[in-house]
Each structure stands twice: as structure tokens, then as C-alpha cells.
Design a protein around this motif. Structure first.
Motif: not given
Length: 243
Positions: A47, A50-51, A64, A112, A114-116, A118-119, A122, A142
Motif C-alpha cells: 500500500d 498510504f506511506y 518490524t 504490533w 496499527n498502520p498509522s 507503524l507509519k 517507519y 513499506e
């Protein structure tokens, strides 16, 4: 006890397959070796949209991963224990307690995210550490989508997703990561030291990740299915179902 049966069943099942699609050249070679069949390579989707590109750099390196043996997170821990550099490990798994016991104070763990979230991790890291061998591996894509370089074991699918430089090669601005080989603590430590003297271009790194974007995957898979249906004489109305 069951392995002989399973191998026979697997081989016979492969004979019924019309076409193989592999997620990497790495997997394509394995299909060729075991099934004696060729495969089309269509990389799995990340995705990327998203990033976003990050030009800021924090003080930590990032892992990760699922915390299971084949991911070789232990290798990263052993290397960073000696390097005494900050390492953040995000993930869950059966090995978590053992890995925590193995770690010194410069290494911290998070569950773990959530995607936001983790972004954000990163975007704030110096580089992603990828010490295991994968068929492909979405995580390095990613990280690159955020403009972050990857320090990876130079084997498996990652050599297709990362433009990495090995110890005996000269670093250029086109590179998006550092490869280490063999899969040892010492080789990883050497890669981190080589990373510290390299200068990466975040925009080039993100550009490398874009070729794995979800839209490109959809287009390639659609074109592949349409071409095979056409070979079998399917009409336009039938091919529309793949939309």
C-alpha cells in the motif's frame, strides 16, 4: 510419517495447474526446480500510497516482524547488543520472552502497531533491519515507501525489492539499501557500519518502492488473466468478470 504422501499429492496436484504466478523470481526458481514448470512473476502489492516520503531521521534502527525463529530477529539483537546502537523491535510471537531476555538496554520492544502508528515508526527510523530470508517480504517495501534504506540479509526476495550493495561492491546514489552475507552477527554488524558512512537519497528510495504499488499489481494481474483467457478463446463478455 506423512511427508512421502504429501510430496506425491503436491506433485500430482501441480500437474492440474494451468498457469503459475510467482511472487518473486526467488519463488519462480523454486517452482521450476520442484514442479518443472515455468511461472509468471507478479510482485505482491504494497500500500505505497498510504506511506509518504520522510526526510527526517531519528536515532533508532527498526525491526518490524513476527517474533518467530525463521525471522532471525535474534541475529539483529546479538549484533546491536555489541554495536550498542538503539534498536526498536515491533511485533509479537512465540519467541518474544526469549528475545527480550537476550536484549540489552539499547533495545526496546513494542507490540504490533496499527498502520498509522507503524507509519510513524517507519518515518522516524534511520533504517530498517531485515535479518531473515523471505519469499518476497512486504516490510522492506513499506520502509522504502517512507524513503528509508534497508539493511538486509542478501538472499531471497529482498534482493528483488531492494537495490542493495554487497560488501565487495561500490556504493552509488541508486542504491536503496545495504546487503550483508553470510547470515551472521558479524556480517550484520559490518553492514550497519557500512550504512553509517553511506548517504542515501530518500526520493530515490521511495521511487524504488512505487513499482510494487497496489495499482500496478492489479494491472499486471488483470493483464495476465485476460491474456490467458484470450488464449483459450474466451470472449470479451467473459473476460469482464475479472474486473
Amino acid at each position: 510419517f506423512f511427508m512421502n504422501y504429501l510430496r506425491t499429492w503436491d506433485e500430482k496436484s501441480s500437474d492440474r495447474v494451468d498457469y503459475f504466478v510467482a511472487i518473486s523470481e526467488n519463488v519462480r526458481r523454486r517452482i521450476k526446480k520442484h514442479y518443472r514448470r515455468d511461472a509468471e512473476v507478479i510482485y505482491p502489492p504494497a500500500d505505497v500510497d498510504f506511506y509518504s516520503l520522510s526526510k527526517s531521521t531519528g536515532d533508532y534502527f527498526l525491526v518490524t516482524s513476527a517474533l518467530v525463529p525463521y525471522k532471525r530477529v535474534d541475529l539483529a539483537i546479538l549484533a546491536f547488543n555489541e554495536l550498542n546502537l538503539p534498536l526498536l523491535i515491533i511485533g509479537e510471537g512465540a519467541d518474544k520472552k526469549k528475545l527480550k531476555k537476550l536484549s540489552k538496554g539499547n533495545i526496546r520492544f513494542l507490540d504490533w502497531q496499527n498502520p498509522s502508528e507503524l507509519k510513524k515508526y517507519y518515518s522516524g527510523c534511520k533504517a530498517l533491519i531485515f535479518p531473515g530470508e523471505e519469499d518476497f517480504g512486504i516490510v522492506p517495501v513499506e520502509a522504502q515507501a517512507c524513503g528509508k534504506p534497508v539493511i538486509a540479509f542478501g538472499k531471497g526476495g529482498v534482493i528483488e525489492s531492494v537495490k542493495g550493495v554487497y560488501p565487495d561492491q561500490e556504493f552509488t546514489s541508486d542504491h536503496t539499501g545495504i546487503f550483508f552475507y553470510p547470515q551472521t552477527k558479524e556480517a550484520l554488524m559490518d553492514a550497519v557500519r557500512r550504512f553509517e558512512s553511506a548517504r542515501f537519497d530518500p526520493e530515490r528510495i521511495r521511487a524504488n518502492a512505487i513499482r510494487f504499488d497496489r495499482k500496478i499489481f492489479k494491472e499486471k494481474m488483470k493483464d495476465f488473466v485476460e491474456s490467458k483467457l484470450h488464449e483459450h478463446g474466451c470472449n470479451q463478455k467473459q473476460t469482464e468478470t475479472i474486473e
